[in-house]
Design a protein around this motif. Structure first.
Motif, mmCIF file in Angstrom:
data_model
loop_
_atom_site.group_PDB
_atom_site.id
_atom_site.type_symbol
_atom_site.label_atom_id
_atom_site.label_comp_id
_atom_site.label_asym_id
_atom_site.label_seq_id
_atom_site.Cartn_x
_atom_site.Cartn_y
_atom_site.Cartn_z
ATOM 1 N N UNK A 142 -56.261 7.373 10.796
ATOM 2 C CA UNK A 142 -55.454 7.864 9.681
ATOM 3 C C UNK A 142 -54.698 6.712 9.028
ATOM 4 N N UNK A 143 -54.571 6.769 7.704
ATOM 5 C CA UNK A 143 -53.794 5.755 6.993
ATOM 6 C C UNK A 143 -53.270 6.344 5.688
ATOM 7 N N UNK A 144 -52.102 5.882 5.286
ATOM 8 C CA UNK A 144 -51.529 6.295 4.007
ATOM 9 C C UNK A 144 -50.791 5.137 3.369
ATOM 10 N N UNK A 145 -50.259 5.378 2.185
ATOM 11 C CA UNK A 145 -49.552 4.335 1.470
ATOM 12 C C UNK A 145 -48.054 4.395 1.710
ATOM 13 N N UNK A 146 -47.300 3.801 0.795
ATOM 14 C CA UNK A 146 -45.851 3.700 0.955
ATOM 15 C C UNK A 146 -45.203 5.074 1.087
ATOM 16 N N UNK A 147 -45.629 6.034 0.283
ATOM 17 C CA UNK A 147 -45.098 7.393 0.344
ATOM 18 C C UNK A 147 -45.987 8.286 1.194
ATOM 19 N N UNK A 148 -47.291 8.181 1.009
ATOM 20 C CA UNK A 148 -48.224 9.090 1.688
ATOM 21 C C UNK A 148 -48.433 8.751 3.156
ATOM 22 N N UNK A 149 -47.876 7.618 3.602
ATOM 23 C CA UNK A 149 -47.970 7.295 5.015
ATOM 24 C C UNK A 149 -47.356 8.366 5.901
ATOM 25 N N UNK A 150 -46.326 9.041 5.381
ATOM 26 C CA UNK A 150 -45.693 10.119 6.157
ATOM 27 C C UNK A 150 -46.664 11.277 6.370
ATOM 28 N N UNK A 151 -47.512 11.557 5.379
ATOM 29 C CA UNK A 151 -48.510 12.612 5.512
ATOM 30 C C UNK A 151 -49.574 12.214 6.530
ATOM 31 N N UNK A 152 -49.981 10.951 6.497
ATOM 32 C CA UNK A 152 -50.964 10.469 7.468
ATOM 33 C C UNK A 152 -50.419 10.582 8.890
ATOM 34 N N UNK A 153 -49.133 10.225 9.062
ATOM 35 C CA UNK A 153 -48.527 10.307 10.389
ATOM 36 C C UNK A 153 -48.404 11.751 10.863
ATOM 37 N N UNK A 154 -48.067 12.664 9.952
ATOM 38 C CA UNK A 154 -47.944 14.084 10.295
ATOM 39 C C UNK A 154 -49.293 14.636 10.769
ATOM 40 N N UNK A 155 -50.354 14.320 10.011
ATOM 41 C CA UNK A 155 -51.697 14.781 10.367
ATOM 42 C C UNK A 155 -52.100 14.193 11.716
ATOM 43 N N UNK A 156 -51.890 12.898 11.889
ATOM 44 C CA UNK A 156 -52.225 12.218 13.139
ATOM 45 C C UNK A 156 -51.501 12.842 14.342
ATOM 46 N N UNK A 157 -50.207 13.121 14.190
ATOM 47 C CA UNK A 157 -49.405 13.649 15.304
ATOM 48 C C UNK A 157 -49.987 14.958 15.825
ATOM 49 N N UNK A 158 -50.439 15.815 14.918
ATOM 50 C CA UNK A 158 -51.027 17.089 15.336
ATOM 51 C C UNK A 158 -52.428 16.895 15.924
ATOM 52 N N UNK A 159 -53.240 16.070 15.264
ATOM 53 C CA UNK A 159 -54.605 15.885 15.747
ATOM 54 C C UNK A 159 -54.633 15.157 17.084
ATOM 55 N N UNK A 160 -53.617 14.340 17.349
ATOM 56 C CA UNK A 160 -53.527 13.639 18.631
ATOM 57 C C UNK A 160 -53.364 14.619 19.788
ATOM 58 N N UNK A 161 -52.721 15.753 19.531
ATOM 59 C CA UNK A 161 -52.581 16.797 20.547
ATOM 60 C C UNK A 161 -53.883 17.582 20.680
ATOM 61 N N UNK A 162 -54.514 17.864 19.553
ATOM 62 C CA UNK A 162 -55.702 18.720 19.537
ATOM 63 C C UNK A 162 -56.913 18.041 20.158
ATOM 64 N N UNK A 163 -57.051 16.733 19.917
ATOM 65 C CA UNK A 163 -58.265 16.044 20.352
ATOM 66 C C UNK A 163 -57.961 14.596 20.729
#
Length: 290
Positions: A142-163
């Motif tokens: 996952x990767x995002x930019x200056x603002x969208x990095x928060x969205x990438x981290x949010x997605x990653x945090x959940x997917x890290x639990x799932x798989x």
């Protein structure tokens, strides 16, 4: 997609099959370095595509524009929209703001964004992305930019639990080549990039694709240049009565994907959740009340 939300690129893709051989050659030339390739004179555009000037004139009319000046005006509007800074966006909204409360104005804008985005998204694309994310043998980055990095981290945090096998790229773009080095063919790179697109992300997408990774892009209605490297792209409506773009609809799609993936892999996911809760208990990270 409504005419109001269509980009010139959308129009070209929609009409591509109806174009002549020379017009298709011109269309490919325009899309290769879109939108910059269409900002020159009609003669320059024709020369770059190795077609005649009349071919350019005919094709833009076939696409529904009054002529080349109208075609180029639309491109300039797109470019202006994608490079708008927060001050420009605030001034534009403020000058046209009705007298209703900001909560109502914002709600109207976000609901409109959600309706338009859901109209534009192909359910088959959503299902395909959910299926790819569910394949645990694939590495997931996952990767995002200056603002969208928060969205990438949010997605990653959940997917890290799932798989397993999930990675959040550092915000330091100079370290990205090391991540690409570890990507295997078929691994997935999820990119978030909205207007005032970041060149480092475009370069990362190109490098990851050359390395065999499959790219999933979350972007705005105009689409980051990184999207040309993507297997799947979610184009989301982001404008709001604010100096800042809205992430609400993007987050909506992310959360829907999280649910789709965890539901399709619930047996494995539930076991991982139980294990994680046990780890929390051992480390006393979360205390039970009462």
């Amino acid at each position: 997609m409504s005419n109001a939300s269509k980009t010139v690129s959308d129009v070209i893709h929609a009409q591509f099959d109806a174009l002549t051989r020379a017009e298709k050659q011109l269309a490919k030339s325009l899309l290769d370095n879109y939108p910059v390739s269409g900002l020159g004179s009609i003669t320059t555009v024709a020369e770059n595509a190795r077609v005649s000037t009349p071919t350019v004139a005919r094709m833009v009319q076939k696409l529904g524009f009054k002529g080349y000046p109208d075609f180029q005006s639309r491109l300039h509007q797109e470019v202006e929209a994608t490079i708008s800074n927060p001050l420009t966006k605030h001034d534009r909204w403020a000058s046209n703001a009705p007298g209703t409360h900001i909560l109502n104005r914002f709600a109207d804008a976000i609901m409109g964004n959600l309706r338009q985005t859901l109209t534009d998204i192909d359910a088959a694309t959503f299902d395909s992305v959910a299926a790819l994310l569910s394949e645990r043998k694939r590495g997931l980055y996952f990767v995002g930019g200056r603002i969208t990095g928060a969205l990438a981290e949010y997605f990653f945090t959940h997917m890290q639990v799932i798989r397993p096998n999930t990675t959040l790229l550092s915000s330091n773009s100079s370290s990205w080549p090391q991540y690409v080095l570890n990507m295997n063919p078929g691994d997935l790179l999820v990119i978030f990039d909205i207007r005032r697109y970041e060149q480092e992300i475009v370069s990362l997408a190109a490098a990851a694709r050359r390395h065999g990774a499959e790219i999933i892009v979350f972007t705005d209605q105009w689409a980051t240049p990184a999207a040309k490297h993507a297997k799947h792209t979610f184009r989301v409506q982001i404008e709001a009565p604010s100096a800042w773009d809205s992430s609400v609809v993007t987050l909506f799609i992310v959360e829907a994907l999280i649910e789709a993936v965890q539901s399709s892999t619930w047996d494995e996911t539930s076991e991982r959740m139980k294990t994680l809760e046990g780890l929390f208990e051992q480390t006393r990270l979360f205390r039970k009340l009462g």
